[in-house]
Write an enzyme that holds these catalytic residues in place. Structure first.
Site, short mmCIF file in Angstrom:
data_model
loop_
_atom_site.label_atom_id
_atom_site.label_comp_id
_atom_site.label_asym_id
_atom_site.label_seq_id
_atom_site.Cartn_x
_atom_site.Cartn_y
_atom_site.Cartn_z
N ALA A 111 7.42 -2.85 2.92
CA ALA A 111 7.81 -4.02 2.13
C ALA A 111 6.96 -4.33 0.90
O ALA A 111 7.40 -5.08 0.04
CB ALA A 111 7.87 -5.25 3.03
N ALA A 112 5.73 -3.82 0.81
CA ALA A 112 4.86 -4.24 -0.31
C ALA A 112 5.26 -3.54 -1.61
O ALA A 112 5.68 -2.39 -1.57
CB ALA A 112 3.41 -3.91 0.02
N LYS A 116 11.79 -6.41 -2.73
CA LYS A 116 13.02 -6.42 -1.92
C LYS A 116 12.90 -7.44 -0.78
O LYS A 116 13.89 -8.08 -0.43
CB LYS A 116 13.30 -5.01 -1.40
N ASP A 179 12.78 1.10 2.63
CA ASP A 179 12.59 1.44 1.22
C ASP A 179 11.39 2.39 1.20
O ASP A 179 10.25 1.98 1.02
CB ASP A 179 12.31 0.16 0.42
N CYS A 232 13.03 5.52 -4.73
CA CYS A 232 13.09 5.53 -6.20
C CYS A 232 12.81 6.93 -6.71
O CYS A 232 12.18 7.13 -7.73
CB CYS A 232 12.12 4.51 -6.80
N1 SAM Z 1 10.01 -2.33 -0.82
C1 SAM Z 1 8.89 -2.51 -1.72
C2 SAM Z 1 9.28 -3.49 -2.80
O1 SAM Z 1 10.48 -3.65 -3.06
O2 SAM Z 1 8.39 -4.13 -3.39
C3 SAM Z 1 8.40 -1.19 -2.26
C4 SAM Z 1 8.03 -0.23 -1.17
S1 SAM Z 1 7.32 1.28 -1.70
C5 SAM Z 1 8.67 2.14 -2.31
C6 SAM Z 1 7.01 2.08 -0.18
C7 SAM Z 1 5.95 1.44 0.69
O3 SAM Z 1 5.81 2.22 1.88
C8 SAM Z 1 4.58 1.38 0.06
O4 SAM Z 1 4.12 0.06 0.01
C9 SAM Z 1 3.70 2.23 0.97
O5 SAM Z 1 2.41 1.71 1.13
C10 SAM Z 1 4.46 2.23 2.27
N2 SAM Z 1 4.16 3.40 3.13
C11 SAM Z 1 3.42 4.48 2.82
N3 SAM Z 1 3.36 5.31 3.88
C12 SAM Z 1 4.07 4.76 4.86
C13 SAM Z 1 4.38 5.13 6.20
N4 SAM Z 1 3.93 6.28 6.72
N5 SAM Z 1 5.12 4.29 6.94
C14 SAM Z 1 5.59 3.13 6.42
N6 SAM Z 1 5.34 2.74 5.16
C15 SAM Z 1 4.60 3.54 4.39
#
Ligand code: SAM
Length: 455
Positions: A111-112, A116, A179, A232
């Site tokens: 989510a970070a 979204k 995402d 993305c």
């Molecule tokens: N949904 C967010 C937004 O709209 O602001 C953007 C999300 S970004 C595309 C993908 C996120 O997945 C990142 O914040 C990242 O730290 C996290 N991530 C990285 N490795 C991951 C893992 N193994 N499992 C879950 N999340 C992961």
């Protein structure tokens, strides 16, 4: 834009007929956008106050294109007040496809920083429960800050890996957004450095991670629930092929159409799954930097494998570990006019929880509902989050033309005729609070959020 030869070759194979348009689009400036936060603000009023040239995007009813050269919007008082979120336009498409409804249980698994998640929250209208999870601790804190700024009151922010969350919440959610972390090929106009890390090997390692995350998400989706997978990147390995592999492993899922006609159908020549054309791609020539969105429906069968979850009581929750919750009530009845329902006090911290609050054994919870404040000795001290989500009866109203709004955001003291705790609003939208006495308002705008300089 200078592109490595191998990148061009792979892109030509991936995009086929769309490749020429893609190369032409890369010569144009990147798209930028903002989304109005309807939890706190009215779109027409905010756009009027921002006085910007905007045009609605096809990806979300509250999403607008803004000039790609515009700078400083992140420091605008209405941004501090959570009236809008700066978001790449095509990134808004995933939540539109998810179609969150009020009252549901929804998970945003990756989510970070929260673009979204805050969009999901707006659609839920502060009802039901939204679990916004981020695995990286620093990014999870940013997520918390954004949820607070936008005044979201029905969310639980967690910092867990998908497996840990899956163990705590089997079959719990009506809708899940994945995402996924990806190779970011759709970001190259805004972040050309993505190209430095680009390789075909990286695409494949992303693919494995994405499949792993989707498998964990499946554990948490109830039968009959729906899941949206988005990235993305433009890579077929991380988009069409991930979905085709997931469908092969999970015959209880099918792709379903996305009602909004954004972008173009996903490419069926990149995988062996004919229904993949129901997923959508947005390319830079389609009005956004680049997104892939697939909507998956889980078959509704007997719920034999779904655990009954131990949940917190659903209504009228009132718990106190110190027996001093009356201090909170005295404060609340003085400064707010509604009756909050689900209140807990844990080690002096008072939280106004979402209407549903699942137990989360083993999960690191960063925030739940609204952080109302702290009981300190014989006093209740309110928190910034309370004023971002709720309107106090005592509010100092400032306009954008009033220089005092910048003084407030810098952390300075203001003149004020009220007495006691007092919200501060810009153009009617609460941005923080202070404590007034003898004609002065002591500033409680959090130090980490204050602006330096400004008008
Ligand atoms: N949904 C967010 C937004 O709209 O602001 C953007 C999300 S970004 C595309 C993908 C996120 O997945 C990142 O914040 C990242 O730290 C996290 N991530 C990285 N490795 C991951 C893992 N193994 N499992 C879950 N999340 C992961």
């Amino acid at each position: 834009m200078q592109l490595p030869e191998q990148f061009k070759k792979v892109m030509a194979q991936t995009l086929g007929e769309a490749y020429a348009g893609y190369i032409r689009a890369l010569e144009q400036p990147p798209f930028r956008g903002l989304r109005i936060n309807t939890l706190k603000a009215d779109a027409e009023q905010v756009l009027l106050k921002l006085a910007l040239q905007t045009k609605r995007t096809p990806f979300c009813t509250d999403g607008y294109y803004i000039d790609s050269n515009l700078s400083g919007l992140g420091n605008h008082p209405l941004h501090h007040a959570g009236a809008f979120y700066l978001q790449e336009p095509s990134a808004m498409a995933a939540v539109t496809a998810l179609a969150p409804q009020p009252g549901e249980r929804i998970l945003d698994l990756c989510a970070a920083p929260g673009g979204k998640a805050t969009q999901i929250a707006a659609a839920m209208q502060q009802t039901g429960v939204l679990v916004a999870n981020e695995v990286i601790p620093g990014r999870a804190r940013t997520l918390c800050a954004n949820m607070e700024r936008l005044g979201v009151s029905n969310a639980i922010v967690t910092n867990a890996d998908p497996q840990t969350l899956g163990r705590a919440l089997p079959g719990y959610f009506d809708r899940i957004l994945v995402d996924a972390p990806c190779s970011g090929e759709g970001m190259i106009r805004r972040q050309p450095q993505v190209l430095e890390q680009w390789s075909e090997k990286n695409r494949l390692s992303c693919q494995q991670r994405q499949l792993h995350i989707l498998n964990e998400a499946d554990q948490m989706l109830r039968p009959g629930g729906c899941m949206v997978y988005s990235t993305c990147t433009l890579s077929g390995e991380e988009n069409e092929q991930v979905i085709a592999m997931f469908l092969q492993m999970h015959p209880d899922y099918q792709l379903v159409p996305i009602q909004q006609p954004f972008g173009r159908p996903a490419f069926d020549r990149l995988c062996k799954e004919p229904s993949i054309v129901l997923a959508r791609r947005i390319l830079p020539q389609d009005g956004g930097e680049g997104h892939f969105v697939a909507k998956l429906q889980k078959t509704d069968r007997q719920r034999e494998n779904v655990h009954d979850l131990h949940a917190w009581p659903a209504s009228g929750l009132l718990k106190s570990s110190s027996g001093e919750l009356h201090l909170f009530w005295d404060f609340y009845h003085t400064y707010f006019s509604d009756e909050p329902a689900h209140i807990v006090e844990i080690d002096g911290r008072v939280l106004l929880l979402p209407e549903q609050m699942p137990a989360l054994p083993g999960v690191h919870v960063l925030a739940a509902g609204i952080e109302a404040g702290k009981i300190v000795g014989k006093r209740f001290v309110p928190a910034h989050g309370l004023y971002m989500a709720k309107r106090s009866v005592q509010t100092l109203e400032l306009s954008l033309q009033d220089k005092r709004i910048f003084r407030f955001l810098r952390g300075e003291e203001l003149d004020c005729d009220y007495n006691g705790y007092c919200g501060v609003a810009v153009e009617g939208i609460c941005v923080g609070f202070g404590k007034a006495s003898n004609g002065h308002l002591k500033n409680h705008y959090p130090k980490g959020l204050r602006i330096i300089g400004g008008r």
